[in-house]
Design a protein around this motif. Structure first.
Motif, short mmCIF file in Angstrom:
data_model
loop_
_atom_site.label_atom_id
_atom_site.label_comp_id
_atom_site.label_asym_id
_atom_site.label_seq_id
_atom_site.Cartn_x
_atom_site.Cartn_y
_atom_site.Cartn_z
N ASN A 274 0.84 -1.20 0.00
CA ASN A 274 0.00 0.00 0.00
C ASN A 274 0.87 1.25 0.00
N GLU A 275 0.21 2.42 -0.10
CA GLU A 275 0.94 3.68 -0.22
C GLU A 275 1.80 3.97 1.01
N LYS A 276 1.26 3.68 2.19
CA LYS A 276 2.01 3.93 3.42
C LYS A 276 3.27 3.09 3.46
N LYS A 277 3.17 1.84 3.03
CA LYS A 277 4.32 0.94 3.00
C LYS A 277 5.38 1.44 2.02
N LEU A 278 4.94 1.93 0.86
CA LEU A 278 5.87 2.42 -0.15
C LEU A 278 6.66 3.63 0.36
N VAL A 279 5.96 4.54 1.04
CA VAL A 279 6.65 5.71 1.61
C VAL A 279 7.67 5.27 2.65
N TRP A 280 7.28 4.29 3.49
CA TRP A 280 8.21 3.78 4.52
C TRP A 280 9.44 3.15 3.88
N ILE A 281 9.24 2.35 2.83
CA ILE A 281 10.35 1.72 2.11
C ILE A 281 11.26 2.79 1.52
N GLY A 282 10.65 3.84 0.97
CA GLY A 282 11.44 4.93 0.40
C GLY A 282 12.35 5.57 1.42
N LYS A 283 11.82 5.83 2.61
CA LYS A 283 12.62 6.44 3.68
C LYS A 283 13.75 5.50 4.13
N ALA A 284 13.44 4.22 4.25
CA ALA A 284 14.46 3.25 4.64
C ALA A 284 15.56 3.17 3.60
N THR A 285 15.18 3.26 2.32
CA THR A 285 16.16 3.21 1.23
C THR A 285 17.12 4.39 1.30
N VAL A 286 16.59 5.56 1.63
CA VAL A 286 17.43 6.75 1.77
C VAL A 286 18.54 6.52 2.80
N ILE A 287 18.16 6.02 3.96
CA ILE A 287 19.12 5.80 5.04
C ILE A 287 20.16 4.74 4.66
#
Length: 586
Positions: free
Chosen positions: A382-395
């Protein structure tokens, strides 16, 4: 002196607090309870034209420009400004022809474009390739060169500089493209203001050396005493011809460098993909005007340092390992700034590095999340999961950069020219794949695969060719030059041009051979002006009954390329300025 005084730290702290406070305000003001992934990665519909333009420049200008291009100014002169000024012309082409295609077809990432235009194989290959390139080459280079530059000015530990820059960039990036876009406006303000201060100092130092004062007098002495550094187009006998081979900067490989970077690069185009066409074009036009200004900030200081060095200044400061290192020109000038102003220039350099890191990290997160994670790993996310994955990828990407960067020998290889040359190994094939994909409907997926893999292989071949073949016969044409050891090499910009032409011709031949097997069917999908081809038709058992699926291609029509009167006037001004500059400094 490699130290910052109290005034410098105060100025830098003010800059940091302004960025942090404004970024937090933007995040809180524009935050929604159920922000979508496109809203997070692209700031869909939220960025104004001035935010888009500023973000384009903030993401583009980093340590390699401040340090590397000033170093090239020291070595080559004003000719290196062709990368900036031709970029301004390129931005006009991208705004008129590229951006409308992306927006009309709702393209949000470059791999998505390749999937929609070609197939998932081409898309996935390029998604993985771009991730590796962005993390291992770009992110690490920006982080390490930025930390090295700040270390040379402040004396702060190199590792501490890397960690501080990474943390600063992560804080901004986690807020999404909205925070990046709007904080980039302030970053650009500090970048330009601090850069102009350094240019003022450099030109005034030149004037003072010759017994007068003022930046205009300094510039006059610069053009008079270092006239050989004010030629935009090199002749074949110029010792720096290999870096900028004559008219190639106007009608050859320089266009491939810029069109690929500004038009086919997730890192850059992402800023405009969330806006409407008018806003995106206005932002790109604003970026083009800022590009016209950049050589004043990043090239003139290098030329000034060259003249002063030739006149006896900086004799020890410019040395590294017993030899003159042009990349030391900018840090040497910054270390001469008085307290307070040095802090401002320090903030400008930091702003350039942090903005580039944030933009690159966001692009890495966008490609991984939308083009790999969503399509392969978790298609039901879902959209919330995608945003969370994006933030984790940045780190994770930033941590990888911190670990990898010190082990790549970037400081030994470094310099603006090196970055451009080795990026050029992949640019011709990628650009050929994009440009034919845009404007020639017969281009096939196999042709695109050839450009992707074959383009790189051809670049390597032309690079190694002089080691087993005598290319001296090309010297009279300017397409080869003795590198000082009796080996005649092809200038890398010309090499890019050759590879691009071969890729285009090969893609044409491959596509025509394949199209003969599948005759084009001139039909249109009902209620959609999208051409349908034979390989997109699913035939029923009878010849009269058949189903049609949506064509694999792009929606392109000439009306998309019309511009507003305001944009047309701005573009003409840019073109007029370029003609004037190249005429005066030919």
């Amino acid at each position: 002196m490699k130290t910052l005084e109290t005034k410098d730290y105060i100025v830098f702290l003010v800059y940091f607090l302004i960025i942090a406070a404004y970024g937090f305000w933007v995040y809180r003001r524009k935050k929604t309870a159920n922000a979508s992934s496109k809203d997070y990665f692209l700031a869909e519909g939220s960025l104004t034209w001035w935010a888009i333009g500023a973000s384009l420049i903030a993401s583009n200008i980093s340590a390699e420009q401040f340090i590397g291009m000033s170093g090239s100014g020291f070595k080559l002169g004003l000719a290196i400004a062709t990368y900036e000024w031709m970029a301004a012309a390129t931005l006009m082409i991208v705004a008129i022809f590229f951006i409308p295609v992306y927006l009309k077809n709702k393209i949000y990432t470059m791999p998505q474009f390749l999937n929609q235009r070609y197939n998932s194989t081409v898309s996935m290959i390029m998604a993985v390739f771009w991730l590796l390139l962005y993390v291992v080459v770009n992110l690490t280079s920006i982080l390490y060169l930025g930390a090295l530059a700040i270390n040379s000015i402040s004396g702060i530990s190199l590792n501490l500089c890397m960690f501080a820059l990474a943390i600063f960039a992560v804080v901004i990036t986690l807020g999404g493209m909205k925070v990046i876009g709007y904080t980039d406006v302030i970053q650009v303000f500090f970048l330009i203001l601090g850069g102009l201060v350094t240019t003022y100092l450099a030109l005034n130092m030149v004037a003072t050396h010759y017994g007068t004062s003022g930046v205009l007098n300094g510039f006059s002495f610069l053009t008079e005493k270092a006239g050989e550094h004010f030629h935009m187009v090199f002749k074949k006998d110029n010792p720096n011809y290999m870096d900028l081979p004559g008219l190639t900067v106007l009608i050859g490989g320089m266009w491939i460098v810029n069109l690929n970077y500004w038009g086919c690069n997730q890192y850059i185009t992402q800023r405009a993909l969330g806006a409407d066409l008018k806003t995106a074009r206005s932002g790109i036009l604003f970026a083009a005007f800022l590009k016209m200004l950049m050589p004043v900030i990043v090239v003139l200081p290098g030329i000034a340092a060259y003249l002063l060095y030739r006149e006896g200044a900086f004799q020890t400061e410019m040395l590294q390992g017993g030899e003159v290192n042009p990349d030391r020109a900018y840090p040497v000038l910054l270390n001469l700034l008085p307290a307070g102003l040095k802090g401002l220039s320090f903030a400008a350099l930091t702003a350039a590095v942090v903005a580039s890191l944030a933009g690159k990290a966001n692009s890495i997160a966008t490609i991984f999340t939308l083009d790999i994670y969503k399509k392969v790993i978790n298609i039901n996310a879902n959209e919330k999961k995608l945003v969370w994955i994006g933030k984790a990828t940045v780190i994770i990407a930033m941590l990888l950069a911190i670990v990898i960067a010190p082990n790549l020998g970037i400081d030994k290889k470094g310099g603006f020219q090196y970055i451009q040359e080795y990026t050029g190994f992949v640019s011709p094939g990628i650009f050929a794949m994009f440009i034919l994909g845009f404007f020639w409907k017969r281009t096939t997926s196999n042709a695109a695969l050839f450009a992707t893999i074959g383009g790189f292989a051809l670049s390597v071949f032309f690079k190694l060719l002089p080691t087993f073949a005598d290319l001296s016969f090309l010297a009279s044409t300017g397409f080869s030059k003795d590198n000082g050891t009796g080996v005649f090499e092809i200038p890398f910009l010309d090499r890019m041009g050759f590879v691009f032409i071969i890729c285009v011709v090969s893609m044409y031949i491959i596509s025509m051979i394949e199209s003969r097997k599948t005759e084009v069917v001139e039909e249109w999908v009902e209620d959609e002006e999208i051409p349908v081809y034979a390989d997109d038709i699913i035939a029923a058992e009878t010849t009269t009954a058949r189903k049609v699926k949506k064509a694999k291609g792009l929606e392109v029509d000439t009306s998309m390329f019309k511009t507003s009167p305001g944009f047309a006037v701005g573009a003409l001004i840019i073109c007029g300025l370029l003609v004037a500059l190249y005429t005066v400094f030919w």
